[in-house]
Design an enzyme around this catalytic site. Structure first.
Site, PDB file in Angstrom:
ATOM      1  N   TRP A 156       0.860  -1.181   0.000  1.00  0.00           N
ATOM      2  CA  TRP A 156       0.000   0.000   0.000  1.00  0.00           C
ATOM      3  C   TRP A 156       0.895   1.228   0.000  1.00  0.00           C
ATOM      4  CZ3 TRP A 156      -0.161   3.950   3.733  1.00  0.00           C
ATOM      5  CH2 TRP A 156      -1.054   4.975   3.401  1.00  0.00           C
ATOM      6  N   GLU A 182      -3.299  -3.141  -1.894  1.00  0.00           N
ATOM      7  CA  GLU A 182      -4.424  -2.490  -1.209  1.00  0.00           C
ATOM      8  C   GLU A 182      -4.776  -1.179  -1.908  1.00  0.00           C
ATOM      9  OE1 GLU A 182      -3.438  -1.426   2.829  1.00  0.00           O
ATOM     10  OE2 GLU A 182      -5.495  -0.887   3.328  1.00  0.00           O
ATOM     11  N   LYS A 209      -7.100   2.489  -2.326  1.00  0.00           N
ATOM     12  CA  LYS A 209      -7.580   3.536  -1.419  1.00  0.00           C
ATOM     13  C   LYS A 209      -8.238   4.644  -2.220  1.00  0.00           C
ATOM     14  CE  LYS A 209      -6.257   6.212   2.568  1.00  0.00           C
ATOM     15  NZ  LYS A 209      -5.483   6.196   3.793  1.00  0.00           N
ATOM     16  N   ASP A 260      -9.598  -2.706   2.166  1.00  0.00           N
ATOM     17  CA  ASP A 260      -9.697  -2.146   3.519  1.00  0.00           C
ATOM     18  C   ASP A 260     -11.043  -1.443   3.558  1.00  0.00           C
ATOM     19  OD1 ASP A 260      -9.597   0.060   5.444  1.00  0.00           O
ATOM     20  OD2 ASP A 260      -7.451  -0.348   5.678  1.00  0.00           O
ATOM     21  N   HIS A 285     -11.614   2.280   2.906  1.00  0.00           N
ATOM     22  CA  HIS A 285     -11.055   2.889   1.702  1.00  0.00           C
ATOM     23  C   HIS A 285     -12.031   3.062   0.553  1.00  0.00           C
ATOM     24  CE1 HIS A 285      -6.611   1.907   2.868  1.00  0.00           C
ATOM     25  NE2 HIS A 285      -7.283   2.523   3.813  1.00  0.00           N
ATOM     26  N   HIS A 300      -8.510  -5.752   5.163  1.00  0.00           N
ATOM     27  CA  HIS A 300      -8.131  -4.976   6.334  1.00  0.00           C
ATOM     28  C   HIS A 300      -9.432  -4.565   6.994  1.00  0.00           C
ATOM     29  CE1 HIS A 300      -3.767  -3.428   5.557  1.00  0.00           C
ATOM     30  NE2 HIS A 300      -3.832  -4.725   5.797  1.00  0.00           N
ATOM     31  N   ASP A 351     -11.857   7.594   6.474  1.00  0.00           N
ATOM     32  CA  ASP A 351     -10.998   6.451   6.820  1.00  0.00           C
ATOM     33  C   ASP A 351     -10.355   6.698   8.190  1.00  0.00           C
ATOM     34  OD1 ASP A 351      -9.520   4.106   6.566  1.00  0.00           O
ATOM     35  OD2 ASP A 351      -7.881   5.130   5.530  1.00  0.00           O
ATOM     36  N   ASP A 368     -10.093   4.969  10.883  1.00  0.00           N
ATOM     37  CA  ASP A 368      -9.389   3.878  11.567  1.00  0.00           C
ATOM     38  C   ASP A 368      -9.735   3.759  13.046  1.00  0.00           C
ATOM     39  OD1 ASP A 368      -7.822   2.314   9.644  1.00  0.00           O
ATOM     40  OD2 ASP A 368      -6.885   4.237   9.176  1.00  0.00           O
ATOM     41  N   ASP A 417      -6.849  -3.517  10.968  1.00  0.00           N
ATOM     42  CA  ASP A 417      -6.050  -2.323  10.635  1.00  0.00           C
ATOM     43  C   ASP A 417      -6.765  -1.084  11.161  1.00  0.00           C
ATOM     44  OD1 ASP A 417      -4.376  -0.411   9.616  1.00  0.00           O
ATOM     45  OD2 ASP A 417      -5.089  -0.575   7.550  1.00  0.00           O
TER      46      ASP A 417
END
Ligand code: RNT
Ligand code: ZN
Length: 417
Positions: A183, A224, A226, A257, A260, A284, A292, A294, A324
């Protein structure tokens, strides 16, 4: 009622809807989730340099952050002791451990710099996954593998190849295949004048990394995608279409993910789409709040839906599961445990759903009954089965485990000043 009585009663109730709780527990026992190491120290790593770049951010300043590898290992060890089952640890390249006085850069890291990770993994019966770190570095301002300057691209290609060697080392040492995820935060803050050029260079650079040659049964390279990052709002090189097309045309593994994508897109719907075309896929698992962000994975609708898809598609052995997220505003060890346990609960929930019967209703066009039963099943005694799983694995069930975090905070984390 004792825990065991509650479990026995839940077992009966599930049997009535055609679900075998013992079979579900046995399957859950075999699921290894790759726990990300970077929640322990807000993605800092051990290089002792600069701030986080690449369009990702941690916010918060909760006391007790791990400051070195000993503390990261202590925290991961504590977290694993509260998570039922055996798992994998997901390591980033910026967590290389240099020898005293040794100066290493991203393109000169070697397997030996990860020897302590291997020792940690073996001591915990864990597998290891790996990630090249294409951010938080002087050569990572804006673009890396897609940079117009060939010298910069070459540097990052060397990094990627070094990481393949480390991934092979992980697989050989632990006996479990290693997922190596590519990524980059490559992109632009504002509207670019050339969208294709960087993507062509990105593809060429990953091609060069893959051309180093490696054993595909031991190392699974993933890419990955995004949609955007902080400071990379207008254009990301590794967009969804780019990454998926790249992975599928090169015979490697796409990684999604769930932070994303645009807010109304859901990865749960993308999982079965990709499983039609790709033998393996990787996830993820995170919790995006409005972006995003997280946040720590919750036992929320989308986490449950994603895990339902993995289970319904009979794909537990085709989907690499990894967490993640990075929340610096709460106890970081607690954050690891909460997120991992929530993924496990979501898998258990999926395993305890009479998926075949529900599919039959769909195929018969009986959507009213499908909705009625799906809604009723939400109130089945999942918690009693989950507590049984924890008990069989020798970890504290339900809320009790948090007492261990409080104790760890008082005796260990509070001393880190
Ligand atoms: C960033 C990506 C990526 C990182 C890790 C640290 O948006 O999700 O996976 O979180 O590499
Ligand atoms: Zn990710």
């Amino acid at each position: 009622m004792t825990q065991n009585q509650r479990y026995e009663s839940a077992k009966e109730l599930y049997a009535k809807i055609g679900v075998d709780t013992e079979a579900a527990l046995a399957k859950l026992q075999d699921v290894r989730i790759s726990m990300h190491c970077w929640q322990a120290d807000d993605v800092h790593g051990f290089e002792g340099t600069g701030e986080l770049s690449g369009g990702i951010q941690t916010t918060g300043n909760y006391p007790g952050i791990a400051r070195n590898y000993e503390e990261v290992f202590a925290d991961l060890d504590k977290a694993l002791s509260m998570i039922p089952g055996t798992h994998k640890i997901n390591v980033h390249a910026n967590y290389a451990i240099a020898e005293d006085g040794e100066v290493i850069d991203r393109d000169t890291i070697e397997p030996r710099h990860f020897k302590k990770w291997v020792e940690f993994a073996k001591a915990h019966n864990c597998g290891l996954d790996f990630n090249p770190t294409f951010f938080s570095h002087p050569k990572a301002s804006g673009l890396t593998l897609s940079h117009p300057d060939k010298e910069i691209r070459d540097f990052w290609v060397r990094h990627g190849i070094a990481c393949i060697r480390i991934s092979e080392y992980f697989a050989n040492e632990t006996g479990y295949p290693c997922v190596m995820n590519i990524w980059t935060g490559d992109g632009t803050k504002d509207i670019p004048a050339d969208r294709m050029g960087p993507r062509a260079r990105y593809a060429e650079s990953i091609d060069r990394i893959l051309a180093c040659g490696y054993d595909k049964s031991k190392v699974y390279v993933t890419v990955e995608s995004k949609v955007f990052g902080i400071g990379v709002e207008a254009y990301t090189v590794g967009s969804g279409e780019f990454s998926l097309a790249y992975a599928l045309t090169r015979g490697i593994t796409p990684l999604m993910d769930n932070g994303h994508y645009h807010p109304t897109e859901v990865v749960s719907d993308k999982i079965p789409a990709l499983l039609v075309f790709s033998d393996k896929i990787a996830l993820h698992i995170t919790r995006p709040i409005r972006w995003d962000s997280d946040h720590v994975v919750a036992f929320d609708d989308e986490t449950r839906e994603m895990m339902k898809e993995v289970v319904r598609c009979d794909a537990l052995d085709r989907v690499f599961l990894a967490t993640d997220y990075f929340d610096a505003s709460i106890n970081r060890v607690g954050a690891l445990v909460i997120g991992m346990r929530n993924v496990q609960k979501a898998i258990l929930n999926a395993l305890l759903t009479p998926n075949a019967a529900l599919k039959e209703l769909q195929d018969a066009g009986n959507y009213s009954k499908l909705l009625a039963l799906s809604e009723e099943y939400k109130l089945m005694p999942l918690g009693d089965v989950w507590n049984e799983f924890c008990a069989r694995n020798g970890v504290n069930p339900c809320h009790c485990w948090y007492g261990e975090i409080e104790e760890y905070e008082n005796t260990t984390l509070a001393l880190r000043k």
